[in-house]
Structure formats: C-alpha cells, structure tokens
Design a protein around this motif. Structure first.
Motif, mmCIF file in Angstrom:
data_model
loop_
_atom_site.group_PDB
_atom_site.id
_atom_site.type_symbol
_atom_site.label_atom_id
_atom_site.label_comp_id
_atom_site.label_asym_id
_atom_site.label_seq_id
_atom_site.Cartn_x
_atom_site.Cartn_y
_atom_site.Cartn_z
ATOM 1 N N ALA A 68 0.830 -1.207 0.000
ATOM 2 C CA ALA A 68 0.000 0.000 0.000
ATOM 3 C C ALA A 68 0.866 1.260 0.000
ATOM 4 N N ILE A 69 1.883 1.292 0.847
ATOM 5 C CA ILE A 69 2.764 2.463 0.902
ATOM 6 C C ILE A 69 3.467 2.653 -0.435
ATOM 7 N N SER A 70 3.982 1.579 -0.989
ATOM 8 C CA SER A 70 4.695 1.663 -2.263
ATOM 9 C C SER A 70 3.779 2.186 -3.369
ATOM 10 N N ASN A 71 2.599 1.603 -3.500
ATOM 11 C CA ASN A 71 1.661 2.042 -4.538
ATOM 12 C C ASN A 71 1.258 3.500 -4.339
ATOM 13 N N TYR A 72 1.069 3.893 -3.089
ATOM 14 C CA TYR A 72 0.657 5.261 -2.771
ATOM 15 C C TYR A 72 1.754 6.265 -3.143
ATOM 16 N N LEU A 73 2.984 5.959 -2.735
ATOM 17 C CA LEU A 73 4.089 6.875 -3.019
ATOM 18 C C LEU A 73 4.428 6.903 -4.507
ATOM 19 N N MET A 74 4.223 5.796 -5.206
ATOM 20 C CA MET A 74 4.475 5.798 -6.646
ATOM 21 C C MET A 74 3.470 6.688 -7.377
ATOM 22 N N GLN A 75 2.339 6.968 -6.758
ATOM 23 C CA GLN A 75 1.362 7.907 -7.319
ATOM 24 C C GLN A 75 1.692 9.352 -6.916
ATOM 25 N N ASN A 76 2.873 9.530 -6.304
ATOM 26 C CA ASN A 76 3.354 10.855 -5.896
ATOM 27 C C ASN A 76 2.465 11.486 -4.834
ATOM 28 N N ARG A 77 1.909 10.639 -3.973
ATOM 29 C CA ARG A 77 1.038 11.115 -2.901
ATOM 30 C C ARG A 77 1.797 11.082 -1.585
ATOM 31 N N VAL A 78 1.508 12.013 -0.711
ATOM 32 C CA VAL A 78 2.173 12.123 0.589
ATOM 33 C C VAL A 78 1.436 11.251 1.600
ATOM 34 N N LEU A 79 2.138 10.285 2.151
ATOM 35 C CA LEU A 79 1.575 9.376 3.149
ATOM 36 C C LEU A 79 1.178 10.161 4.393
ATOM 37 N N GLN A 80 -0.011 9.879 4.891
ATOM 38 C CA GLN A 80 -0.474 10.492 6.129
ATOM 39 C C GLN A 80 -0.159 9.514 7.267
ATOM 40 N N PHE A 81 0.632 9.969 8.218
ATOM 41 C CA PHE A 81 1.088 9.126 9.318
ATOM 42 C C PHE A 81 0.971 9.900 10.615
ATOM 43 N N GLN A 82 0.432 9.252 11.632
ATOM 44 C CA GLN A 82 0.349 9.872 12.955
ATOM 45 C C GLN A 82 0.699 8.834 14.003
ATOM 46 N N LYS A 83 1.678 9.155 14.810
ATOM 47 C CA LYS A 83 2.067 8.310 15.936
ATOM 48 C C LYS A 83 1.847 9.140 17.180
ATOM 49 N N ASP A 84 0.865 8.742 17.969
ATOM 50 C CA ASP A 84 0.530 9.495 19.174
ATOM 51 C C ASP A 84 1.618 9.352 20.227
ATOM 52 N N ALA A 85 1.697 10.339 21.090
ATOM 53 C CA ALA A 85 2.605 10.266 22.233
ATOM 54 C C ALA A 85 2.006 9.317 23.260
ATOM 55 N N LYS A 86 2.864 8.684 24.008
ATOM 56 C CA LYS A 86 2.379 7.765 25.039
ATOM 57 C C LYS A 86 2.971 8.159 26.371
ATOM 58 N N GLU A 87 2.254 7.786 27.416
ATOM 59 C CA GLU A 87 2.719 8.115 28.757
ATOM 60 C C GLU A 87 3.634 7.049 29.320
ATOM 61 N N LYS A 88 3.428 5.792 28.888
ATOM 62 C CA LYS A 88 4.220 4.679 29.405
ATOM 63 C C LYS A 88 4.887 3.941 28.256
ATOM 64 N N GLU A 89 6.009 3.314 28.528
ATOM 65 C CA GLU A 89 6.696 2.477 27.552
ATOM 66 C C GLU A 89 6.115 1.080 27.606
ATOM 67 N N ASP A 90 4.859 0.926 27.289
ATOM 68 C CA ASP A 90 4.215 -0.384 27.324
ATOM 69 C C ASP A 90 3.637 -0.690 25.948
ATOM 70 N N PRO A 91 4.409 -1.394 25.098
ATOM 71 C CA PRO A 91 3.955 -1.640 23.738
ATOM 72 C C PRO A 91 2.745 -2.564 23.649
#
Length: 125
Positions: A68-91
């Motif tokens: 999906a990322i590859s196909n999206y970027l090959m269309q010259n589109r900017v990937l939308q990505f959000q990684k929220d901040a977390k309070e604890k290091e608990d994956p």
C-alpha cells in the motif's frame, strides 16, 4: 541516513522518497516491498520494543502495508502518518489503524480518491 520513527521522521523519509527520480523511487520502494522489516530497520532508528512490535505483525500484514505504501508513493502522494505520544513504555497497549490499506493493494487501483492513513495510538492503561 536513519530517521527517528516518529511523525517528523516518517514525514522526512516520505519527503526524501518523493524527491527521488522515479526510477530511484521505484527501486527504493521495491526494496521496501521485498522485506518491510529489514527496510524499516535500515531507514529508521527503531527502539528494541518497536522492532519487537514490527516482528509481531504477520508477514501478510507487513506485505499489505509495504504494498500500500509503495503504490501510494508511486502515485506521488504524501503518506499520512500519525504516531501518538504515550505516557508509558508499554507496547502491549498499542493500536495500529490503517485507512485505505485494502484500496492501495493494486498499483492500478481506483483508490486515487482514497487517502492512505496510518495511525499508531495507545490505549489508556
């Protein structure tokens, strides 16, 4: 150069990929599709728990994400990505949401109106 795996680092990596000539971008994205986990470790400063989470994803899901990322970027589109901040290091409390994953599996898709949005959030513990 490796980027941090955060909002700014992913944005920088996407900008770098989009700035490449088309043939070079296609090669870089082909490498990502071949082995997403290895590409991530080569391009981002991943912490041990981030590597563990990446490796916990099924091979099928890693393949779908990289396609999906590859196909999206090959269309010259900017990937939308959000990684929220977390309070604890608990994956264990991480949630991964991907909008547009199915639509961007085909390189000649009708998904041109569908954005690809990846969000990593953390549930409150």
């Amino acid at each position: 150069m490796k980027e941090n795996f955060d909002n700014a680092g992913v944005a920088q990596k996407v900008a770098t990929l989009l700035a490449l000539p088309l043939a070079d971008r296609a090669l870089a994205l082909h490498l990502m599709k071949d082995d997403f986990a290895r590409w991530m470790t080569h391009n981002f400063n991943l912490k041990p728990h981030q590597m563990e989470q990446l490796n916990k994803l099924s091979a099928e899901l890693r393949n779908q994400i990289s396609t999906a990322i590859s196909n999206y970027l090959m269309q010259n589109r900017v990937l939308q990505f959000q990684k929220d901040a977390k309070e604890k290091e608990d994956p264990d409390f991480k949630e991964l949401t991907i909008h547009g994953l199915d639509e961007w599996q085909d390189g000649a898709t009708i998904a041109l109106l569908t954005p690809l949005f990846i969000r990593i959030s953390y549930r409150n513990t």
